[in-house]
Write an enzyme that holds these catalytic residues in place. Sequence first.
Site, PDB file in Angstrom:
ATOM      1  CE  LYS A  75       2.272   2.227  -4.386  1.00 56.54           C
ATOM      2  NZ  LYS A  75       1.914   1.573  -3.116  1.00 56.54           N
TER       3      LYS A  75
ATOM      4  NE  ARG B 278       3.243  -3.185   3.006  1.00 53.04           N
ATOM      5  CZ  ARG B 278       2.669  -2.724   1.895  1.00 53.04           C
ATOM      6  NH1 ARG B 278       2.742  -3.429   0.772  1.00 53.04           N
ATOM      7  NH2 ARG B 278       2.014  -1.572   1.882  1.00 53.04           N
TER       8      ARG B 278
ATOM      9  CE1 TYR C  25      20.977 -16.427 -26.882  1.00 50.41           C
ATOM     10  CE2 TYR C  25      19.286 -14.944 -26.049  1.00 50.41           C
ATOM     11  CZ  TYR C  25      20.559 -15.159 -26.550  1.00 50.41           C
ATOM     12  OH  TYR C  25      21.396 -14.100 -26.712  1.00 50.41           O
TER      13      TYR C  25
ATOM     14  CG  MET D 195      18.257  -7.640 -22.263  1.00 51.11           C
ATOM     15  SD  MET D 195      19.967  -7.288 -21.887  1.00 51.11           S
ATOM     16  CE  MET D 195      20.284  -8.436 -20.562  1.00 51.11           C
TER      17      MET D 195
HETATM   18  C1  LIG Z   1       0.494   1.617  -3.029  1.00 53.51           C
HETATM   19  C2  LIG Z   1      -0.285   2.038  -1.856  1.00 53.51           C
HETATM   20  C3  LIG Z   1      -1.604   2.491  -2.020  1.00 53.51           C
HETATM   21  C4  LIG Z   1      -2.347   2.412  -3.334  1.00 53.51           C
HETATM   22  O1  LIG Z   1      -2.873   1.118  -3.439  1.00 53.51           O
HETATM   23  P1  LIG Z   1      -3.675   0.634  -4.734  1.00 53.51           P
HETATM   24  O2  LIG Z   1      -4.112  -0.737  -4.427  1.00 53.51           O
HETATM   25  O3  LIG Z   1      -2.676   0.701  -5.835  1.00 53.51           O
HETATM   26  O4  LIG Z   1      -4.789   1.591  -4.939  1.00 53.51           O
HETATM   27  C5  LIG Z   1      -2.257   2.984  -0.903  1.00 53.51           C
HETATM   28  N1  LIG Z   1      -1.647   3.020   0.303  1.00 53.51           N
HETATM   29  C6  LIG Z   1      -0.403   2.575   0.504  1.00 53.51           C
HETATM   30  C7  LIG Z   1       0.194   2.633   1.864  1.00 53.51           C
HETATM   31  C8  LIG Z   1       0.331   2.052  -0.567  1.00 53.51           C
HETATM   32  O5  LIG Z   1       1.564   1.590  -0.365  1.00 53.51           O
END
Ligand SMILES: *Cc1c(COP(=O)(O)O)cnc(C)c1O
Length: 392
Positions: free
Chosen positions: A37, A135, A263, A311
């Site tokens: 992801k 969640r 800055y 930036m």
């Molecule tokens: C991101 C995610 C993972 C991977 O978790 P890591 O700690 O990065 O290995 C697994 N399951 C879900 C549902 C996630 O959102």
Amino acid sequence: MTEERVRPLVTVDLGVVAANTGRLAARTEAALMAVVKADGFGHGAVPVARTALAHGATRLGVATADEALALRGAGLTAPVLSWLNAPQAELTPAVDTGIELAVPSFDHLQAVAAAAHNAGRAALIHLHADVGMARDGAAHADWPRLCGHAAALERTGRIRVIGVMGHLGCADTPDDRHNAGGRDRFDEAVRSARSHGLRPRLRHLAATAAVLNDPAAHHDMVRVGAGLYGIDSTGRAGLQWAMTLTAPVVCVRDVPAGTPVGYGHTWTTDRCTRLALLPLGYGDGLPRAASGRAEVLLNGRRRPVVGRISMDQIVVDAGQHPVQAGDVATVLGPGTSGEPTPADWARWAGTLPHELLTTIGSGHRVARRHRPCTVTHEQPTSPVPHLQESFA
Ligand SMILES: *Cc1c(COP(=O)(O)O)cnc(C)c1O
């Protein structure tokens, strides 16, 4: 003239991704899902996916259906699971290309069933249970009803429930009592699914931390993201950082004592010194919150980043050491030559390496290159061969 002398560059070492995949696979009997992801945590979803699949992973995981479709678009035919979509999302193309979908609510179940109807083929789903972090995943109280509806839909042939998933909230801290609670909740969710006549073959709960810490959470499959990229909450798994960020020095100036820098003049030289300018900043993912603490490796030495991170640029105090325009600084990397690691930067900025890597690697300004993996391994056979049919 090499490219790193010309522009800031992210280099992703796919050999390291391969080695990390192998190390994680060796820690479990379960099947390994490579989580790619957020563009592979900024490392490039497609090259990471290909590398992981060639070195021990048998499945891919992403958050959104769009991310999953991008993997299909790149020609990846391995099973892919997407676990976070709005029930209003257009899911037909996902079902049509055999992408598996997590279902955390009754609304999602209906949406997936409608997409299966449109696609003219059964949707492959994983029921997603909240096991204690409030969640994603169905709430405990909604679970039996969700299982009941899923079982009814499965009998119509519209869907096939091939998995049950959960996600632990405190796996980074192995002694936390919530881990045992989460495992129990998950076991209960699986029992409940079975009592409704469902036969999920893939039970999956563990992500990287639980792969390394908590064998009781492994079940049939583990979902690893962080570890592929070198993020190791235990510090003992022998994983390496896959990303290196370099930047060329674009200007050098000698300044006297008492010269304010950047800055807000937050830092002033206390001696005559040489300042080197690097052309990257928070627009490229360097956290501004690391101002006043960060360091880079410049000509073999750790040197402080001085003044505010802006930036587009940062100033490095080179002291009396020789430096000239065109020299290459290593901003972060595996640490093997003395450069700061993503964990160092995360500490300086009060964040996690996950956030840092994702932000730096997915920036639109810094070019990203992949160093190919030169080791080839035999394609492992899946520990769950009966599921290979799920995307034919
Ligand atoms: C991101 C995610 C993972 C991977 O978790 P890591 O700690 O990065 O290995 C697994 N399951 C879900 C549902 C996630 O959102």
